[in-house]
Write a protein that holds these residues in place. Structure first.
Motif, PDB file in Angstrom:
ATOM      1  N   PHE A   1       0.826  -1.207   0.000  1.00 24.28           N
ATOM      2  CA  PHE A   1       0.000   0.000   0.000  1.00 24.28           C
ATOM      3  C   PHE A   1       0.862   1.260   0.000  1.00 24.28           C
ATOM      4  CE2 PHE A   1      -2.737  -3.255   1.748  1.00 24.28           C
ATOM      5  CZ  PHE A   1      -3.888  -3.068   0.987  1.00 24.28           C
TER       6      PHE A   1
ATOM      7  N   THR B   1      -1.939   6.723   8.300  1.00 29.64           N
ATOM      8  CA  THR B   1      -2.288   8.139   8.489  1.00 29.64           C
ATOM      9  C   THR B   1      -3.795   8.323   8.301  1.00 29.64           C
ATOM     10  OG1 THR B   1      -1.688   8.556   6.168  1.00 29.64           O
ATOM     11  CG2 THR B   1      -0.023   9.063   7.809  1.00 29.64           C
TER      12      THR B   1
ATOM     13  N   GLU C   1      -6.070   6.174   0.477  1.00 26.93           N
ATOM     14  CA  GLU C   1      -6.025   4.753   0.125  1.00 26.93           C
ATOM     15  C   GLU C   1      -6.298   3.955   1.398  1.00 26.93           C
ATOM     16  OE1 GLU C   1      -2.480   3.838  -2.050  1.00 26.93           O
ATOM     17  OE2 GLU C   1      -2.484   1.729  -1.488  1.00 26.93           O
ATOM     18  N   HIS C   2      -6.892   2.789   1.272  1.00 27.79           N
ATOM     19  CA  HIS C   2      -7.046   1.954   2.465  1.00 27.79           C
ATOM     20  C   HIS C   2      -6.892   0.487   2.104  1.00 27.79           C
ATOM     21  CE1 HIS C   2     -11.414   0.442   2.334  1.00 27.79           C
ATOM     22  NE2 HIS C   2     -11.202   1.016   1.183  1.00 27.79           N
ATOM     23  N   TYR C   3      -6.940  -0.346   3.117  1.00 30.30           N
ATOM     24  CA  TYR C   3      -6.720  -1.794   2.963  1.00 30.30           C
ATOM     25  C   TYR C   3      -8.084  -2.440   3.195  1.00 30.30           C
ATOM     26  CZ  TYR C   3      -4.328  -6.293   4.120  1.00 30.30           C
ATOM     27  OH  TYR C   3      -3.887  -7.600   4.157  1.00 30.30           O
ATOM     28  N   PRO C   4      -8.874  -2.575   2.107  1.00 28.22           N
ATOM     29  CA  PRO C   4     -10.279  -2.963   2.270  1.00 28.22           C
ATOM     30  C   PRO C   4     -10.496  -4.195   3.146  1.00 28.22           C
ATOM     31  CG  PRO C   4      -9.857  -2.352   0.001  1.00 28.22           C
ATOM     32  CD  PRO C   4      -8.513  -2.377   0.691  1.00 28.22           C
ATOM     33  N   ALA C   5      -9.626  -5.203   3.004  1.00 31.14           N
ATOM     34  CA  ALA C   5      -9.849  -6.436   3.752  1.00 31.14           C
ATOM     35  C   ALA C   5      -9.639  -6.235   5.255  1.00 31.14           C
ATOM     36  CB  ALA C   5      -8.907  -7.530   3.239  1.00 31.14           C
ATOM     37  N   MET C   6      -8.955  -5.158   5.620  1.00 30.53           N
ATOM     38  CA  MET C   6      -8.589  -4.971   7.027  1.00 30.53           C
ATOM     39  C   MET C   6      -9.323  -3.812   7.698  1.00 30.53           C
ATOM     40  SD  MET C   6      -4.709  -4.314   8.422  1.00 30.53           S
ATOM     41  CE  MET C   6      -4.381  -3.702  10.092  1.00 30.53           C
TER      42      MET C   6
ATOM     43  N   HIS D   1     -15.577   6.661   8.075  1.00 27.84           N
ATOM     44  CA  HIS D   1     -14.300   7.091   7.487  1.00 27.84           C
ATOM     45  C   HIS D   1     -14.371   6.907   5.983  1.00 27.84           C
ATOM     46  CE1 HIS D   1     -10.116   8.031   7.022  1.00 27.84           C
ATOM     47  NE2 HIS D   1      -9.880   7.997   8.322  1.00 27.84           N
TER      48      HIS D   1
ATOM     49  N   ARG E   1      -3.637   3.537  13.829  1.00 25.58           N
ATOM     50  CA  ARG E   1      -3.849   2.089  13.798  1.00 25.58           C
ATOM     51  C   ARG E   1      -4.917   1.648  12.810  1.00 25.58           C
ATOM     52  NH1 ARG E   1       0.256   2.407  15.863  1.00 25.58           N
ATOM     53  NH2 ARG E   1       1.036   1.546  17.819  1.00 25.58           N
ATOM     54  N   ALA E   2      -5.490   2.575  12.091  1.00 25.53           N
ATOM     55  CA  ALA E   2      -6.467   2.184  11.068  1.00 25.53           C
ATOM     56  C   ALA E   2      -5.763   2.294   9.715  1.00 25.53           C
ATOM     57  CB  ALA E   2      -7.682   3.105  11.124  1.00 25.53           C
TER      58      ALA E   2
ATOM     59  N   PHE F   1      -5.303   3.431   6.755  1.00 22.71           N
ATOM     60  CA  PHE F   1      -5.544   4.472   5.755  1.00 22.71           C
ATOM     61  C   PHE F   1      -4.231   5.196   5.492  1.00 22.71           C
ATOM     62  CE2 PHE F   1      -9.684   4.115   7.848  1.00 22.71           C
ATOM     63  CZ  PHE F   1     -10.551   4.091   6.772  1.00 22.71           C
ATOM     64  N   TRP F   2      -4.060   5.649   4.250  1.00 22.33           N
ATOM     65  CA  TRP F   2      -2.871   6.432   3.891  1.00 22.33           C
ATOM     66  C   TRP F   2      -3.323   7.601   3.034  1.00 22.33           C
ATOM     67  CZ3 TRP F   2      -3.357   1.175   3.625  1.00 22.33           C
ATOM     68  CH2 TRP F   2      -2.612   0.461   4.570  1.00 22.33           C
ATOM     69  N   LYS F   3      -2.834   8.786   3.403  1.00 24.34           N
ATOM     70  CA  LYS F   3      -3.254  10.004   2.706  1.00 24.34           C
ATOM     71  C   LYS F   3      -2.152  10.498   1.783  1.00 24.34           C
ATOM     72  CE  LYS F   3      -6.072  11.907   6.472  1.00 24.34           C
ATOM     73  NZ  LYS F   3      -5.547  12.026   7.847  1.00 24.34           N
TER      74      LYS F   3
END
Lengths: 81, 148
Positions: free
Chosen positions: A6, A79, B50-55, B80, B118-119, B121-123
């Motif tokens: 990612f 983030t 962006e995120h990690y859908p499965a998680m 979110h 801890r969630a 997501f990436w910006k």
């Protein structure tokens, strides 16, 4: 196993997901294997302190064992919010 | 407890009203809303999340569940977003309901601190001049977890 990437890790390696045949015992061993493949992997894994890892969608660490794991994810510190 | 991960925007008023209508016996409801702010030097065109859908859903539910064990919450809500957002758009919200305000405020802060670090997501900031850069995690954000 499936390996997913990612954010800038994905960009540096150039793909979001791949299947990897490996006998690596730990995440660190897998990182060594991947880094030896090509420069783009070595660049992405150059500084492990800048990376986080999740095993089967749970945060883990580089010493963790890979036995039974189906999906390994590498990404930078999160983030959200 | 409700956790929603979605691309589309949300109506803050409707979500707050709906949340409040669903809780009984709570004397305090705290809501927090995160908004896309301009880049430090200005000139932000968009924020890509962006995120990690499965998680993502599971990670958010674990954080919310932990908040409910630590404070006496009547209910909690986390929304979110991911995808391409423009400056001023709402990224996320949390709402907490408790009998007394101390629990509602503290639980909301706890949720925010954990969502930040801890969630999954990436910006990424996309600037008007075509440059783009991933937002770095801040040491302060990681340190904020230690107080809990």
């Amino acid at each position: 196993m499936d390996v997913v990437y990612f954010a800038w890790v994905r960009e540096r390696i150039g793909l979001p997901r791949e299947q990897v045949e490996t006998s690596a015992a730990t995440v660190a061993d897998l990182v060594v294997e991947l880094s030896a493949r090509e420069e783009r992997y070595a660049a992405a894994f150059a500084d492990l302190s800048a990376l986080r890892v999740a095993l089967d969608q749970e945060l883990s660490d580089f010493d963790a064992a890979l036995e039974g794991v189906r999906e390994v994810a590498f990404f930078p510190p999160m983030t959200g919010g | 407890m409700q956790v929603r991960v979605q691309e589309e925007g949300f109506d803050l008023g409707a979500e707050s009203d709906g949340f409040a209508a669903g809780v009984s016996g709570a004397g305090a409801i705290v809501t927090f809303t995160g908004v896309v702010r301009d880049a430090d030097g200005g000139g932000l065109e968009a924020m890509e999340i962006e995120h990690y859908p499965a998680m993502t859903q599971t990670a958010l539910e674990a954080i919310a569940t932990e908040a409910k064990t630590r404070w006496e919450l009547a209910d909690a809500l986390v929304i979110h977003r991911y995808g391409r957002l423009l400056p001023g758009e709402r990224i996320m919200m949390v709402a907490t309901a408790a009998r007394h305000r101390k629990h509602a405020f503290e639980a909301a802060e706890y949720l925010m601190d954990y969502l930040k670090s801890r969630a999954p997501f990436w910006k990424k900031e996309i600037l008007c001049d075509g440059q783009s850069d991933w937002v770095s995690a801040k040491a302060d954000d990681e340190a904020a977890l230690e107080r809990w």
